[in-house]
Design an enzyme around this catalytic site. Sequence first.
Site, PDB file in Angstrom:
ATOM      1  N   HIS A 122       0.897  -1.498   0.038  1.00 43.30           N
ATOM      2  CA  HIS A 122       0.271   0.126  -0.562  1.00 43.30           C
ATOM      3  C   HIS A 122       0.370   1.151  -0.629  1.00 43.30           C
ATOM      4  CE1 HIS A 122      -3.223   2.371   0.957  1.00 43.30           C
ATOM      5  NE2 HIS A 122      -2.575   3.417   2.380  1.00 43.30           N
ATOM      6  N   ASP A 167      -3.089   8.864   3.621  1.00 43.75           N
ATOM      7  CA  ASP A 167      -3.139   7.152   4.176  1.00 43.75           C
ATOM      8  C   ASP A 167      -4.629   7.050   3.348  1.00 43.75           C
ATOM      9  OD1 ASP A 167      -3.729   4.515   4.119  1.00 43.75           O
ATOM     10  OD2 ASP A 167      -2.061   4.278   5.199  1.00 43.75           O
ATOM     11  N   CYS A 199      -4.756   2.762  -4.128  1.00 37.81           N
ATOM     12  CA  CYS A 199      -3.775   4.410  -3.971  1.00 37.81           C
ATOM     13  C   CYS A 199      -2.651   4.749  -4.091  1.00 37.81           C
ATOM     14  CB  CYS A 199      -2.794   3.128  -2.817  1.00 37.81           C
ATOM     15  SG  CYS A 199      -2.145   1.943  -3.607  1.00 37.81           S
TER      16      CYS A 199
END
Length: 179
Positions: free
Chosen positions: A79, A96, A138
């Site tokens: 990620h 995030d 992401c």
Amino acid sequence: MIRYGSLSVYNITLFAIQVINLYMKLLMKKYQDVFVYSTFFYTKLLRHGYSGVSGWYKDVDINIKRLLMFPVHQQVRAHWCLVVVDIVKKEIVCYDSLHKENSACLKVFKNYIFEVNSENYAVKQDTNIPMQTNSYDCGAFVCAYARCLAASSVFDFTQLDISFIRRRMVSELLAQTVF
């Protein structure tokens, strides 16, 4: 093998790394008060500490920059997130898109910044940000966060905008400029 101009892609992770690095270089070209570290920086810093990266950017005077950005690939999670050091506010913020807890990552950067300029910075995780709703966007979110922060603009996108953001990034990369 997939080929995009001079970009050879053997797998999705390599593609993401190359695209993120190239896009961040475009952002630095447009916003000269922003410095973006390589996507490889965090891994090297994590494995070898400050001594392993101390020479990487010795010619960059971070004190004349407004923002330092670190695209971080967390291999355990597969990620991406973005860590930003705001030189003016003296804070380190993690963005995030899955709103995962990143205290260990933030601690690594807090220690790094202290080694670089002997100052303590506050750390926080911003959760008032657009969130991804799948497991694969992401990297696009990291680039979108970086673009908004570099331009000092609000996060005015959602998961629904990511396809457009990807297409715009491709156009910008091909034109070698941020629109």
